[in-house]
Design a protein around this motif. Structure first.
Motif, PDB file in Angstrom:
ATOM      1  N   LYS A 490      -2.721  31.983   8.549  1.00  0.00           N
ATOM      2  CA  LYS A 490      -2.010  30.958   7.796  1.00  0.00           C
ATOM      3  C   LYS A 490      -2.148  29.628   8.522  1.00  0.00           C
ATOM      4  CE  LYS A 490       1.371  31.684   5.168  1.00  0.00           C
ATOM      5  NZ  LYS A 490       2.710  31.889   4.548  1.00  0.00           N
ATOM      6  N   ILE A 491      -2.641  28.619   7.802  1.00  0.00           N
ATOM      7  CA  ILE A 491      -2.786  27.277   8.374  1.00  0.00           C
ATOM      8  C   ILE A 491      -1.435  26.585   8.272  1.00  0.00           C
ATOM      9  CG2 ILE A 491      -4.048  25.106   8.268  1.00  0.00           C
ATOM     10  CD1 ILE A 491      -6.233  26.588   6.719  1.00  0.00           C
ATOM     11  N   ASP A 492      -0.876  26.218   9.405  1.00  0.00           N
ATOM     12  CA  ASP A 492       0.464  25.652   9.413  1.00  0.00           C
ATOM     13  C   ASP A 492       0.508  24.313   8.687  1.00  0.00           C
ATOM     14  OD1 ASP A 492       2.652  23.869  11.176  1.00  0.00           O
ATOM     15  OD2 ASP A 492       3.245  25.931  10.734  1.00  0.00           O
ATOM     16  N   ARG A 493       1.691  24.012   8.133  1.00  0.00           N
ATOM     17  CA  ARG A 493       1.866  22.781   7.375  1.00  0.00           C
ATOM     18  C   ARG A 493       1.656  21.540   8.239  1.00  0.00           C
ATOM     19  NH1 ARG A 493       6.564  25.217   7.126  1.00  0.00           N
ATOM     20  NH2 ARG A 493       6.372  25.444   4.878  1.00  0.00           N
ATOM     21  N   GLU A 494       1.786  21.658   9.561  1.00  0.00           N
ATOM     22  CA  GLU A 494       1.540  20.513  10.441  1.00  0.00           C
ATOM     23  C   GLU A 494       0.099  20.023  10.298  1.00  0.00           C
ATOM     24  OE1 GLU A 494       2.569  21.080  14.491  1.00  0.00           O
ATOM     25  OE2 GLU A 494       4.588  21.818  14.066  1.00  0.00           O
ATOM     26  N   PHE A 495      -0.840  20.968  10.068  1.00  0.00           N
ATOM     27  CA  PHE A 495      -2.231  20.594   9.908  1.00  0.00           C
ATOM     28  C   PHE A 495      -2.518  20.130   8.481  1.00  0.00           C
ATOM     29  CE2 PHE A 495      -3.159  23.946  13.354  1.00  0.00           C
ATOM     30  CZ  PHE A 495      -2.768  23.057  14.338  1.00  0.00           C
ATOM     31  N   VAL A 496      -1.846  20.784   7.534  1.00  0.00           N
ATOM     32  CA  VAL A 496      -2.066  20.425   6.126  1.00  0.00           C
ATOM     33  C   VAL A 496      -1.532  19.022   5.849  1.00  0.00           C
ATOM     34  CG1 VAL A 496      -1.508  21.022   3.739  1.00  0.00           C
ATOM     35  CG2 VAL A 496      -2.028  22.828   5.402  1.00  0.00           C
ATOM     36  N   ASP A 497      -0.376  18.717   6.417  1.00  0.00           N
ATOM     37  CA  ASP A 497       0.192  17.386   6.253  1.00  0.00           C
ATOM     38  C   ASP A 497      -0.684  16.384   7.011  1.00  0.00           C
ATOM     39  OD1 ASP A 497       1.921  15.311   5.657  1.00  0.00           O
ATOM     40  OD2 ASP A 497       3.143  15.668   7.435  1.00  0.00           O
ATOM     41  N   GLY A 498      -1.286  15.507   6.329  1.00  0.00           N
ATOM     42  CA  GLY A 498      -2.162  14.516   6.952  1.00  0.00           C
ATOM     43  C   GLY A 498      -3.617  14.936   6.992  1.00  0.00           C
ATOM     44  N   ILE A 499      -3.951  16.062   6.338  1.00  0.00           N
ATOM     45  CA  ILE A 499      -5.337  16.530   6.367  1.00  0.00           C
ATOM     46  C   ILE A 499      -6.297  15.547   5.708  1.00  0.00           C
ATOM     47  CG2 ILE A 499      -5.177  17.829   4.204  1.00  0.00           C
ATOM     48  CD1 ILE A 499      -6.909  19.979   5.487  1.00  0.00           C
ATOM     49  N   THR A 500      -5.769  14.722   4.778  1.00  0.00           N
ATOM     50  CA  THR A 500      -6.632  13.776   4.049  1.00  0.00           C
ATOM     51  C   THR A 500      -6.739  12.434   4.748  1.00  0.00           C
ATOM     52  OG1 THR A 500      -4.739  13.070   2.725  1.00  0.00           O
ATOM     53  CG2 THR A 500      -6.113  14.840   1.840  1.00  0.00           C
ATOM     54  N   ASP A 501      -5.853  12.146   5.715  1.00  0.00           N
ATOM     55  CA  ASP A 501      -5.920  10.810   6.331  1.00  0.00           C
ATOM     56  C   ASP A 501      -5.863  10.836   7.863  1.00  0.00           C
ATOM     57  OD1 ASP A 501      -2.568  10.173   5.076  1.00  0.00           O
ATOM     58  OD2 ASP A 501      -3.257  11.477   6.695  1.00  0.00           O
ATOM     59  N   VAL A 502      -5.741  12.014   8.454  1.00  0.00           N
ATOM     60  CA  VAL A 502      -5.767  12.133   9.920  1.00  0.00           C
ATOM     61  C   VAL A 502      -6.974  12.990  10.299  1.00  0.00           C
ATOM     62  CG1 VAL A 502      -4.551  12.904  11.982  1.00  0.00           C
ATOM     63  CG2 VAL A 502      -3.254  11.938  10.070  1.00  0.00           C
ATOM     64  N   GLU A 503      -7.925  12.357  10.953  1.00  0.00           N
ATOM     65  CA  GLU A 503      -9.197  13.029  11.231  1.00  0.00           C
ATOM     66  C   GLU A 503      -9.009  14.305  12.051  1.00  0.00           C
ATOM     67  OE1 GLU A 503     -13.511  11.982  13.331  1.00  0.00           O
ATOM     68  OE2 GLU A 503     -12.104  10.384  12.816  1.00  0.00           O
ATOM     69  N   LEU A 504      -8.077  14.271  13.025  1.00  0.00           N
ATOM     70  CA  LEU A 504      -7.854  15.434  13.870  1.00  0.00           C
ATOM     71  C   LEU A 504      -7.299  16.597  13.052  1.00  0.00           C
ATOM     72  CD1 LEU A 504      -7.806  16.783  16.633  1.00  0.00           C
ATOM     73  CD2 LEU A 504      -5.539  15.770  17.022  1.00  0.00           C
ATOM     74  N   ASN A 505      -6.355  16.302  12.147  1.00  0.00           N
ATOM     75  CA  ASN A 505      -5.791  17.357  11.315  1.00  0.00           C
ATOM     76  C   ASN A 505      -6.875  18.019  10.467  1.00  0.00           C
ATOM     77  OD1 ASN A 505      -3.397  16.436  12.353  1.00  0.00           O
ATOM     78  ND2 ASN A 505      -2.295  16.549  10.420  1.00  0.00           N
ATOM     79  N   GLU A 506      -7.749  17.213   9.918  1.00  0.00           N
ATOM     80  CA  GLU A 506      -8.836  17.764   9.096  1.00  0.00           C
ATOM     81  C   GLU A 506      -9.744  18.646   9.948  1.00  0.00           C
ATOM     82  OE1 GLU A 506     -12.809  16.339   6.587  1.00  0.00           O
ATOM     83  OE2 GLU A 506     -11.344  14.837   7.276  1.00  0.00           O
ATOM     84  N   ALA A 507     -10.052  18.164  11.165  1.00  0.00           N
ATOM     85  CA  ALA A 507     -10.935  18.928  12.045  1.00  0.00           C
ATOM     86  C   ALA A 507     -10.294  20.266  12.430  1.00  0.00           C
ATOM     87  CB  ALA A 507     -11.254  18.111  13.296  1.00  0.00           C
ATOM     88  N   LEU A 508      -8.987  20.265  12.720  1.00  0.00           N
ATOM     89  CA  LEU A 508      -8.310  21.489  13.108  1.00  0.00           C
ATOM     90  C   LEU A 508      -8.257  22.483  11.944  1.00  0.00           C
ATOM     91  CD1 LEU A 508      -5.372  20.022  15.238  1.00  0.00           C
ATOM     92  CD2 LEU A 508      -7.278  21.384  16.071  1.00  0.00           C
ATOM     93  N   ALA A 509      -7.935  21.994  10.759  1.00  0.00           N
ATOM     94  CA  ALA A 509      -7.896  22.879   9.592  1.00  0.00           C
ATOM     95  C   ALA A 509      -9.282  23.463   9.326  1.00  0.00           C
ATOM     96  CB  ALA A 509      -7.395  22.113   8.374  1.00  0.00           C
ATOM     97  N   THR A 510     -10.289  22.636   9.441  1.00  0.00           N
ATOM     98  CA  THR A 510     -11.657  23.112   9.234  1.00  0.00           C
ATOM     99  C   THR A 510     -12.023  24.192  10.255  1.00  0.00           C
ATOM    100  OG1 THR A 510     -12.315  20.942   8.395  1.00  0.00           O
ATOM    101  CG2 THR A 510     -14.075  22.403   9.122  1.00  0.00           C
ATOM    102  N   ALA A 511     -11.600  23.982  11.507  1.00  0.00           N
ATOM    103  CA  ALA A 511     -11.905  24.948  12.560  1.00  0.00           C
ATOM    104  C   ALA A 511     -11.223  26.290  12.291  1.00  0.00           C
ATOM    105  CB  ALA A 511     -11.461  24.389  13.912  1.00  0.00           C
ATOM    106  N   VAL A 512      -9.948  26.261  11.861  1.00  0.00           N
ATOM    107  CA  VAL A 512      -9.225  27.499  11.572  1.00  0.00           C
ATOM    108  C   VAL A 512      -9.913  28.258  10.449  1.00  0.00           C
ATOM    109  CG1 VAL A 512      -7.058  28.477  10.722  1.00  0.00           C
ATOM    110  CG2 VAL A 512      -7.016  26.621  12.407  1.00  0.00           C
ATOM    111  N   ILE A 513     -10.317  27.534   9.385  1.00  0.00           N
ATOM    112  CA  ILE A 513     -10.980  28.178   8.239  1.00  0.00           C
ATOM    113  C   ILE A 513     -12.313  28.791   8.672  1.00  0.00           C
ATOM    114  CG2 ILE A 513     -12.065  27.746   5.999  1.00  0.00           C
ATOM    115  CD1 ILE A 513      -9.898  25.572   5.569  1.00  0.00           C
ATOM    116  N   SER A 514     -13.033  28.081   9.520  1.00  0.00           N
ATOM    117  CA  SER A 514     -14.328  28.590   9.997  1.00  0.00           C
ATOM    118  C   SER A 514     -14.152  29.846  10.846  1.00  0.00           C
ATOM    119  CB  SER A 514     -15.049  27.506  10.818  1.00  0.00           C
ATOM    120  OG  SER A 514     -15.339  26.378  10.014  1.00  0.00           O
ATOM    121  N   VAL A 515     -13.151  29.836  11.715  1.00  0.00           N
ATOM    122  CA  VAL A 515     -12.882  31.011  12.544  1.00  0.00           C
ATOM    123  C   VAL A 515     -12.551  32.201  11.658  1.00  0.00           C
ATOM    124  CG1 VAL A 515     -11.234  32.027  14.170  1.00  0.00           C
ATOM    125  CG2 VAL A 515     -12.167  29.748  14.603  1.00  0.00           C
TER     126      VAL A 515
END
Length: 583
Positions: A490-515
């Motif tokens: 489960k990708i925590d809401r901390e990463f989902v919140d700001g995924i469209t405008d915070v580059e780090l959040n997008e990178a972390l969410a992408t990494a979790v999905i890839s793993v």
């Protein structure tokens, strides 16, 4: 006059007698075993008892300058000399004198002419009694390991300091100091090492505080420090900072190696917080717990808001005990949406509590209390039973049976009866294990205990899906994903919140999905609140999503109506409030 001047390692006996000949005889009897000092007058005796602090007084009541009974009475009235045992030397058959002496407080008497054996025996007995009394007093008032004041003595000195400072218009501070993680030292390095740490920390605390301060050990790894005569609260903060600096240095162990410890300190000030010593102690304890919950290795000053929080916690804990019996709990469901088909495939079961006195209480507030008070197992069992019952025959618009996800507390999975209780619930509802998803947090896995791994393995073997909740917010060891048979992340809401405008959040969410994709696991994004977030997650290959943009948590009747929607993503939610407190 003083005899045996070099015998400083012996107990001192003060002889008070007007007869030089009697003094010579007594000195001859006692000189080898004791350090003997003597006086032929009451005036000289008053000086010697203060300067030499004898262990015992041997005196004749017939003195040239003062009545011997009056002198004896004055010794017993003085706080600094009242505990010194006095043996009277009386004439044979002087019963009245003996009775008078015993009434005043003399310990014993010897008749003239003195017998060397009797003198030695009576002095020996009185000193032995005194040593035993000292030992009993030491054990009653002092900690046997560290030599510090114990709880009773420390609190008594706190009470005295408050009363004294109130008269002088000064402040009294009290600190409660707790060693962070001390249990780990005892459990992993041995209790002997733990004792070494306590002794060394005790020494450092005493060295760091002022001479007028009292340091006491009030429990296993907890110390009380009384700070009298403060002029301002900053004085206490300065002492706390000095303590942390002194205690954070490594501790060398006798068997080799070092231990590093930190401390959490709570501070309360009289009369600013209260002038009642028990309440002040309790306030410092509250502040100490705030320091611990705030990350440890720190100090906190007591505030009235802390007290309010404690009272609310107590009220919550009280009402929690009765909540199940009074049917105050309910379960709501937040749908899982398949991002490839836009269809509902399941839901997460979320616990809600509404109390007649407290109103609606957030799970963020009451779940930790339920875990700490051992109520969580029965509450968790209620959630499982309710969710499995509600979803036993529930299907989506396409006629497919829906899955349900339930959060499992570490305290539940550590119970040996958990598997049997779960099987019984599913069998009674004819619920297939494959439709149940159990969400666990990384905290459960940190223990690395064999039975935790065994229990998770049994759950997997029976067919239940396992999901790691809030992945990436805790310790996030990727080795957990290999050690345990997880089916979803489960990708925590901390990463989902700001995924469209915070580059780090997008990178972390992408990494979790890839793993997850690499390990053949599903990914579930929680906290989706906007169309943009949803589209970004779809583009990254996320499998499922939940959040207020799709649906807020709803009861089972509303959920059944929600299932009638043909295409969830075409609907416009009426309310898109933040879901930060939904869990």
């Amino acid at each position: 006059m003083l005899a045996n001047h070099s015998a400083t390692d012996k107990d001192t006996v003060l002889i008070i007698d007007a007869s030089p000949n009697s003094i010579r005889i007594l000195n001859a009897i006692l000189g080898e075993e004791y350090r003997v000092i003597f006086s032929t007058t009451g005036a000289t005796a008053r000086v010697l008892i203060k300067s030499e602090q004898p262990k015992l007084i041997l005196m004749d009541v017939e003195l040239p300058d003062i009545d011997g009974f009056a002198l004896c009475q004055s010794f017993k009235n003085d706080l600094t000399t009242k505990d010194i045992p006095i043996i009277l030397i009386t004439e044979h058959q002087e019963d009245e004198s003996r009775e008078m002496g015993l009434r005043i407080g003399c310990a014993d008497y010897i008749s003239k002419p003195v017998s060397p054996a009797e003198v030695k025996l009576r002095i020996y007995n009185q000193l032995r009694i005194r040593r035993n009394e000292d030992l009993i007093m030491q054990r009653a008032l002092y900690d046997s390991l560290t030599g510090l004041a114990n709880r009773n003595l420390a609190l008594d000195r706190l009470r005295y300091a408050i009363a004294h400072d109130l008269r002088r218009g000064l402040l009294t501070g009290v600190m409660l100091l707790d060693i962070d993680g001390f249990k780990i030292i005892n459990d992993t390095l041995s209790h002997d090492v733990g004792d070494q740490v306590l002794v060394e920390l005790s020494r450092r605390i005493v060295d760091a505080v002022r001479e007028v301060d009292t340091v006491g050990r009030v429990s296993g790894d907890e110390f009380l420090i009384v700070l009298p005569g403060l002029h301002q609260t900053e004085n206490a903060c300065q002492i706390a900072s000095k303590l942390r600096k002194a205690l954070n240095k490594p501790i060398s162990l006798s068997g080799g190696g070092e231990v590093h410890v930190t401390v959490s300190i709570g501070i309360s000030i009289s009369p600013l917080d209260t002038d009642d010593f028990k309440r002040l102690f309790a306030n410092a304890d509250i502040a100490k717990h705030q320091a611990k919950s705030g990350g440890k290795d720190s100090y906190r000053m007591f505030t009235s808001e802390m007290n309010d929080n404690v009272h609310r916690r107590l009220r919550i804990e009280y009402h929690l005990v009765w909540a199940l019996a009074r049917n105050e709990f309910s379960v709501v469901y937040q749908p899982f949406i398949d991002l490839k088909t836009n269809k509902v495939v399941g839901a997460e079961a979320l616990l809600r509590w509404n109390n007649s006195e407290l109103g609606s209480v957030s799970p963020v507030e009451f779940i930790p209390i339920a875990e700490q008070s051992n109520l969580i197992y029965e509450i968790g069992k209620f959630v499982l039973a309710t969710a499995i019952h509600d979803f036993s025959h529930l299907t989506n618009a396409a006629g497919n049976l829906l899955n349900v996800a339930v959060n499992i507390s570490p305290q539940q999975i550590r119970q040996t009866k958990f598997i049997d209780d779960l099987k019984e619930i599913m069998e009674s509802e004819e619920f297939a294990p494959e439709r149940l998803e159990l969400e666990v947090t990384e905290g459960l896995l940190l223990s690395q205990q064999a039975y935790v791994k065994e229990m998770i393995g049994k759950l997997h073997d029976m067919g239940a899906a396992l999901s790691m909740d809030d992945f990436g917010t805790g310790y996030s060891s990727l080795s957990y994903l290999l050690q345990f048979p997880f089916d979803a992340l489960k990708i925590d809401r901390e990463f989902v919140d700001g995924i469209t405008d915070v580059e780090l959040n997008e990178a972390l969410a992408t990494a979790v999905i890839s793993v997850a994709q690499g390990l053949k696991m599903k990914t579930v994004a929680e906290g989706v609140e906007t169309q943009e977030q949803l589209e970004m997650l779809k583009s990254k290959g996320c499998d499922l999503a939940q959040g207020y943009y799709l649906s807020r948590p709803i009861d089972i009747n509303a959920f059944r109506l929600f299932l009638g929607i043909e295409d969830v993503l075409e609907q416009q939610p009426e309310d898109n409030e933040s879901e930060a407190a939904q869990n």
